[in-house]
Each structure stands twice: as C-alpha cells, then as structure tokens.
Write an enzyme that holds these catalytic residues in place. Sequence first.
Site, PDB file in Angstrom:
ATOM      1  N   GLU A 115       0.807  -1.202  -0.042  1.00  0.00           N
ATOM      2  CA  GLU A 115       0.051   0.026   0.104  1.00  0.00           C
ATOM      3  C   GLU A 115       0.819   1.202   0.023  1.00  0.00           C
ATOM      4  OE1 GLU A 115      -2.924  -0.754  -0.957  1.00  0.00           O
ATOM      5  OE2 GLU A 115      -2.910  -2.699  -0.199  1.00  0.00           O
ATOM      6  N   TYR A 143      -1.386  -8.009 -11.139  1.00  0.00           N
ATOM      7  CA  TYR A 143      -0.374  -7.878  -9.838  1.00  0.00           C
ATOM      8  C   TYR A 143       0.839  -8.484 -10.414  1.00  0.00           C
ATOM      9  CZ  TYR A 143      -4.005  -6.343  -6.876  1.00  0.00           C
ATOM     10  OH  TYR A 143      -5.106  -5.573  -6.206  1.00  0.00           O
TER      11      TYR A 143
HETATM   12  N1  BES Z   1      -5.781  -1.025  -4.660  1.00  0.00           N
HETATM   13  C1  BES Z   1      -5.773  -2.451  -4.182  1.00  0.00           C
HETATM   14  C2  BES Z   1      -7.324  -2.968  -3.523  1.00  0.00           C
HETATM   15  C3  BES Z   1      -8.252  -2.734  -4.710  1.00  0.00           C
HETATM   16  C4  BES Z   1      -7.959  -3.340  -5.967  1.00  0.00           C
HETATM   17  C5  BES Z   1      -9.573  -2.208  -4.549  1.00  0.00           C
HETATM   18  C6  BES Z   1      -8.981  -3.164  -7.100  1.00  0.00           C
HETATM   19  C7  BES Z   1     -10.423  -2.286  -5.340  1.00  0.00           C
HETATM   20  C8  BES Z   1     -10.341  -2.612  -6.791  1.00  0.00           C
HETATM   21  C9  BES Z   1      -4.951  -2.643  -3.205  1.00  0.00           C
HETATM   22  O1  BES Z   1      -3.779  -1.970  -3.097  1.00  0.00           O
HETATM   23  C10 BES Z   1      -4.539  -4.098  -3.115  1.00  0.00           C
HETATM   24  O2  BES Z   1      -3.991  -4.634  -4.076  1.00  0.00           O
HETATM   25  N2  BES Z   1      -4.751  -4.828  -2.195  1.00  0.00           N
HETATM   26  C11 BES Z   1      -4.584  -6.077  -2.116  1.00  0.00           C
HETATM   27  C12 BES Z   1      -3.204  -6.259  -1.164  1.00  0.00           C
HETATM   28  C13 BES Z   1      -2.122  -6.581  -1.812  1.00  0.00           C
HETATM   29  C14 BES Z   1      -0.939  -6.980  -0.803  1.00  0.00           C
HETATM   30  C15 BES Z   1      -2.095  -7.556  -3.026  1.00  0.00           C
HETATM   31  C16 BES Z   1      -5.595  -6.941  -1.214  1.00  0.00           C
HETATM   32  O3  BES Z   1      -6.604  -6.206  -0.816  1.00  0.00           O
HETATM   33  O4  BES Z   1      -5.528  -8.194  -1.002  1.00  0.00           O
HETATM   34 ZN    ZN Z   2      -2.524  -2.740  -4.918  1.00  0.00          ZN
END
Ligand code: BES
Ligand code: ZN
Length: 649
Positions: free
Chosen positions: A344, A431
């Site tokens: 984050e 990702y």
């Molecule tokens: N920005 C994302 C969360 C998100 C993505 C919200 C798409 C809505 C739509 C956040 O940065 C994220 O990627 N969170 C991941 C954690 C990460 C360590 C892979 C999660 O929530 O699992």
């Molecule tokens: Zn993210």
Amino acid sequence: MQCKSTCDQGESISKPEVFEKMNYFCGMKRRPCFTLLFFCAILIICCKQELKKTEPVVYEEDPHSFSKPSITNVNHLDLNLKVNFETRNMEGIACYDLGQNQGNELILDNMGLNIQDIQIIQDGNTSTASFQIEPKDSILGAAIKIELKPSTQKVCIHYSTGNYSKALQWLPKEQTRSKEYPFLFTQSQSIFARSWIPCPDGPGMRFTYHAKVQVPKGMMAVMSASNVQQKNKDGIYEFNMELPIPAYLLALAVGDFSFKKIGERTGVYAEPELLDQAAVEFTDLERMLTTAENLYGPYPWNRYDVIVLPSSFPFGGMENPRMTFLTPSVIVGDKSLTSLLAHELAHSWSGNLVTNASWNDFWLNEGFTTYFESRIMESLYGKEYADMLSILGLQDLKKTMDEMGPDNPLTKLKLDLKNRDPEDAMSDIAYEKGKALLRFLEERFGRQQFDAFLKTYFEHFKFKSNTSEGFFQFVEQQLIKDQPGLTDTVKQWIFNTGWIAYKPGYDDLKFKQIDSELASFLKHSNFDSLKTAKWSTHEWIYFIRSLPMDKNTERCKSLDARYYLYARNAEIQCAWFEYAIKNNYGLQLFIPINHFLMKTGRRKYLLPIYKAMKENQMEQAALSIFDMAKAGYHPIALESVQELLQGKN
Ligand code: BES
Ligand code: ZN
C-alpha cells in the site's frame, strides 16, 4: 509458473556506467572528458526541466465514466457532509471549481444518489441549474448532466446518499471491538466514489479537495487527506488534500478510534483495543517509508498513516493517500504479513502519483506496486525472504492463468473492459504478470539502470495518468532503444494473452528445503521430518499448497491435530480450509470454517472458500453460512459472493 522450454534465464549485463546513463538521458556519444561531462550535466538539467513543464492534460477515453473532461473538467472539490448513523446516510453539498476546459455542460458520475438541487455560481451570482439524470447503466450508474452558463465558476450539488451505496459499509456498534459506537467506512476503488459523492469518477481525472464532515459527538473521522490525531469535541472535522487525486482515492472512515505515533511521518489509527498491538505489528512502517524513498525518490504526500478497520473491510489494504485503509487480519503478532504495508505504501508512487489512465491499464497500478513492494521487502528483510513471497505470487499467477486459459483476453496486461465490469480487471494477471514484466526488464538491464529508469518514470508522469501504450513508448525511448530486439518482446508482454517465456531468477532455497521435508514426511508419515519450528506464514502456505490432492482425510486430521492449522492466522486458515474442503475434510472443519466466514469480510479469503464449498458437495452449507454472514459483509464482498453462489442478478 509453467515455462515453455525456451525459458529465458535472463542475460547478464555489465553494470551501466555513469557515462552510459548520461548518454541515455541526453542521446549523446560516450566521451569521457570533463568538458563533455560539464556539457552533459547542463543538458541533463535541460532535459529534466523539459519534463517538468506543465503540459495540458490529455484525457484518454474512459469506458467506465460518463464524465467528459475534454468538454468541462473540474479542479477542486469542496465537500460538506453530515454523517447520520440513524438513517444510515450522508447528506450535504459537493461544490466543484471548474477547470480551464469549460463547455456548456458538466457531466458527473452518480450511482444511486438522491440529487436535491444543483446551483451554479457565475461572477458571484448563484442560480439554480437545469440538470438531468440519464438512464441508468447496470454497471456504471446514471450520469448527471448539468447545464452551464458561459463562464460558470462553480457548480454545487445538494445531495444525499441512497439506501444502498456500493462504497459504504455502515456497521452497527455490535460489529466493532468496543461495541460502543457504530462505524462507517468507504471503499471507492474502482468506480464507487460515485455512490457517495457525485463526481468525475475515472482514474484519469484529478482534483484537489477540502472537506468538512460532521459526525456524531464522541466519534472520530479520517479521510485521504490531512488529518487530526485526536477526537474533536463537536464532531466536526476538516480535511485538505492540496495535491490532485482521482476520485477512486476519496475515502472516509468514521468510528471510535485513536492514533498512535510510529515514526516522524508515520502512525496508526485503530480502535483503542487494537491500537498497541497494531503499532507493534507495524513498527517497521517508518523504515519502509525511507526505504521506498531511497529506491524511487521522495515521498510526495507529506504524512503516511494507516487505519485498521473492522474485519469486514473487503480488501487487505487500500492505498487512500495519506491514510491507507487496512484489514485487521494483517495483525498476526509476528509481523509476517506486513508486505501488505509495503504494497500500500508503494502505491504512493505507482497508482497515487502515476495513475492508470483507465481500468484497462490497471496493471500500471498493481503490477508496478507489486514489483515495488518486493523491492522494499528485499531491502528491509533480504533477498531470501522477499523471493519467498515472489514465488508464492508466481504460484497465484499460474493458478489464475490455468483457470482462465492462456488465450483468455483477460490474461493480457492491457485490457479492453468496454461494456464490462472493471472488477474483471482485478486478477493476479495485473499484479503478478505486471510485476514479472518489470522483473524481466530489471534482469535485462541490470538494477542500476532499471532503477534509474523507474525514478525517471515516476518523475515524468507524476500527478498524471498513463496508459499501457504510454508506458511502452517511454520504455522504448528511455530503456530499450539500445536493445531494439526487445521491442517486440515487451509488446508481447503487454498486449498478448498468456505467459511470455521467462523464468525469474528467484532464490528458492527455503522452499526446496520444504519440498524435501515434505517428500520425506509423505514417504514415512513421520512428523519428525518436518522442521516447522521456524516456519513463517509463507513456509506454511507453501507447505499447504504442496500437499497432494489425494483426499487423504486421515492425513488432514493428523496435520490439524499436530499443528492446529484451522486456528492459525487468517492467511494460513484460508489456505488450509480451501485444501481441506477440496480433500473431503471440510465437514469436519465446519465449525471453524463457519466461524471464519462469519468473522472476516476480506474478499480474497471469502471467495476461494465459498468456491471450494460450492464445488465440493458443500453447496448447501455454503448457502446457509452466507445467509447468516451476509448482513456483516461490505456490499463489494457481498455482491461478489452472491454472484459466485447464486449467479449474476
Ligand atoms: N488497490 C488495491 C485494492 C483494490 C483493487 C480495491 C481493486 C478495489 C479494486 C490494493 O492496493 C490491493 O492490491 N490490495 C490487496 C493487497 C495486496 C498486498 C495484494 C488486497 O486487498 O488483497
Ligand atoms: Zn494494490
């Protein structure tokens, strides 16, 4: 990741020298003499200044917003809101200062808002504006079209949120730790800011904001902006975000929480019962911040604080500027899940500073961030540790690729989501395939050159959005111009489906060790083969993923009896429950699974468990647990689980 036989192991490239770096910025021939050095330095300064000139914003087509910033854009939002827990709605005024593009109408996104009236201000005179709410689109909501008079300066919308807002979760006090105050939080990404504020809701449109929010006395409020660290007696809080951000980063949380300092620029907000534990778990936050800065340049947002939300928060984390929102499931007592913080935090550069132009380019946010996260983890905890996490990420990617199929258009980095839900972009492809591309480039050019490139990238596109095409062009100009053979490969990475032949050079020693311990355990059924004493969460995950899918319930039972896998942290529990359900051991774990699904609202955990139940003769159980648990889920998680179990409405 399954690799074709032509796997590219990455070439070793000699470290670029200072002169080469200069050549690549200024396009000059290498000549190691001081006069030239001086000349080149001047040119570098010129190049940099050239990059800094304010160019007019180019708005890309956004398939998920009705706004037309090329007709009329906005510069600033002034928000005045009252949060009402009794009626579970917010009511107030959103006033926009218009930007330099000013046509005869302003179009804002809206999803389920009640618009009372709209006023425009022109030369100090306020008048009521004509507006129209367009027919509703099932994914995007309904555009608000507001008529403007020539040289309108401000547009003010009086509105309240509807009785179902996709961004908002109103938690009764029983669902909080203290059980004394209710809780409210927003989740705007990707297209849900429009369900609590009428706004130009696309990642390519940025504006600054000021907000005044009234909450019940005794409660605290924070936003993705400047925040106070103590409760206000009157319940009125003011916020400023003087750097332009896109609407998906608008965020608000209201509840009974307090603040604890971690470092000079970092701190944590959490319900009082959790605050000390959270501060201990996040001890390294300030170091993470300086580590990130050492990699890719100064942190641009002033403070970096985090807030721990109730367990129904549907994500692990959300990178709301200055105030990351976090799941409490990351607090496990041994700091083993703090890569989430690194992730984050990394978004402060990749995502919040340089933003994907539309959700078609989502990988520019998440792929860059996952790469950056890994670099922070490596700097802080070493290559062996960071690579363990990267290998698990590659396993996730392989699973997703296998499920989607290598020809599935959703396995491209550059997506075409027109007429589709932006949720479709949210897979491991963005990702992990995105991260792998950057890893590939890093291995090709060497860290030194690649890091310099990334620094320039963030500098060049700061406070702007970028497309995959824009990224490709930048890579071509700045990085691969000297290795033209790579142009097609990079194009394939971005615009083709499936995996591009490449095996990242990760250190897999720790996991190799587990492979051999597991092989010996499986052969002799002797627990002494497993040296689990020093295993972190990641070794456990790898171990569970490596167990044979042979429906051996006896083995499941003995592993549980020995290691209490059903009662570990949420990450291990989730992997174990999924494995158990797929191996006929789900019924025996019904009570802990039920408890888990009632307690956590993190979508990443809910979906695989419900899916495994659905596909392994536990569908009825899944439906009845969901029926009980859904009142506690955030609308985003609720709708995803509902779709999985009951199909699209
Ligand atoms: N920005 C994302 C969360 C998100 C993505 C919200 C798409 C809505 C739509 C956040 O940065 C994220 O990627 N969170 C991941 C954690 C990460 C360590 C892979 C999660 O929530 O699992
Ligand atoms: Zn993210």
